[in-house]
Design a protein around this motif. Structure first.
Motif, PDB file in Angstrom:
ATOM      1  N   THR A 131       0.824  -1.203   0.000  1.00 56.57           N
ATOM      2  CA  THR A 131       0.000   0.000   0.000  1.00 56.57           C
ATOM      3  C   THR A 131       0.859   1.254   0.000  1.00 56.57           C
ATOM      4  O   THR A 131       1.822   1.360   0.759  1.00 56.57           O
ATOM      5  N   GLN A 135      -1.403   7.650  -1.036  1.00 57.89           N
ATOM      6  CA  GLN A 135      -2.244   7.729  -2.221  1.00 57.89           C
ATOM      7  C   GLN A 135      -3.516   6.883  -2.109  1.00 57.89           C
ATOM      8  O   GLN A 135      -4.499   7.169  -2.793  1.00 57.89           O
ATOM      9  N   GLU A 136      -3.518   5.856  -1.273  1.00 54.51           N
ATOM     10  CA  GLU A 136      -4.622   4.904  -1.240  1.00 54.51           C
ATOM     11  C   GLU A 136      -5.374   4.977   0.085  1.00 54.51           C
ATOM     12  O   GLU A 136      -4.777   5.192   1.144  1.00 54.51           O
TER      13      GLU A 136
END
Length: 301
Positions: A131, A135-136
């Motif tokens: 991950t 950004q996620e």
């Protein structure tokens, strides 16, 4: 320029439906209201977007280009809107975990967590991709690897034991010596941190230059292949605890060498630990881990 959001959405609906009347029904407005919004958009853009085709409408060349340029964004907005509906009443926790840990360990236990916390909604993302927390939208990750990820909170899940396993129909428990495995098809998990070459080194058996084998890039596939009698796999007790307990898998080697490694890790930014939903998940995960470890010790003793 102020974006004519309403007119853009109406145009998108009409272009997708291929009909003014169908778009009007979809939007719960009159056909004349749809036509008016599209005309306003055409005036603002200075181009013609739609033309008549019998009882329907057809996109002009400019209309086709415009529709293709805005469709993805509008669909993403629709998806986000559908996702956020009811968000106040439900807390969503997004967990990313490796496919094998998701299938073999988390999934059989998640029902207990959901029963204990009915207002908690779990989104389980089963992937090996690490991950990017910048950004996620992932709250916590259960990551496969060596545990060295600077700048993140990292905690090992459990000490795993790797051992040869197969279906009891393929070979009985304890019926083989380490050198006997060279005469059998060996199942390889290519991304595993415990490989057959290391296992043979510990047994002081030299592997053959060519051996019968089948390779998988997911451990849960290797475990299932062993259950189906396709050969002997080298896998983790964390991932195949249920299969060993039920007798679907056995260790065919008498007194195998011990390989113990931590391969699965709790990973997240440290500020995520302040979130109640993350703390709930971690408390539950650690409790389930402790139950699993106690069962492992009881099985050995």
């Amino acid at each position: 320029m102020q974006l004519p959001i309403k007119a853009i959405l109406v145009f998108h609906a009409a272009a997708r439906a291929g009909s003014i009347s169908r778009a009007a029904a979809e939007l719960s407005v009159t056909p004349s209201a749809v036509s008016q919004q599209i005309q306003l958009l055409e005036v603002q853009l200075g181009i013609s977007l739609l033309g008549k085709a019998g009882r329907g409408v057809v996109l002009t060349e400019a209309g086709e280009r415009y529709f293709s340029m805005i469709s993805e964004q509008i669909e993403r907005i629709e998806e986000a809107t559908g996702t956020i509906q009811g968000f106040r009443s439900v807390t969503t926790l997004t967990v990313r975990a490796t496919p094998t840990l998701s299938n073999k360990w988390l999934l059989p236990r998640l029902g207990k967590l959901l029963d204990q916390h009915p207002d908690l909604e779990i989104r389980l993302d089963g992937t090996n991709e690490p991950t990017d927390f910048n950004q996620e939208l992932v709250d916590i990750e259960l990551r496969h690897g060596n545990g060295r990820w600077p700048g993140l909170f990292v905690e090992g899940i459990a000490d795993e034991q790797f051992m040869p396993v197969c279906s009891p129909d393929y070979a009985a428990a304890g019926s083989l010596q380490p050198q006997d495995l060279l005469d059998h098809r060996l199942i390889h998990s290519v991304k595993s941190q415990a490989q057959w070459t290391t296992w043979f080194q510990l047994t002081e058996v030299a592997p053959q230059e060519r051996w019968s084998r089948i390779l998988f890039d997911r451990s849960h596939m290797a475990i299932d292949a062993a259950i189906r009698g396709m050969g002997i796999a080298l896998e983790s007790t964390l991932m195949m605890g249920d299969e060993l307990k039920s007798g679907r898998l056995v260790c065919p080697v008498a007194a195998p060498p011990e390989i113990r490694i931590v391969t699965q890790w709790i990973v997240c930014p440290r500020d995520h630990l302040r979130q109640k939903k993350v703390r709930i998940f971690l408390d539950w995960l650690r409790a389930e881990r402790d139950v699993w470890q106690a069962a492992q010790h009881e099985a050995v003793s």
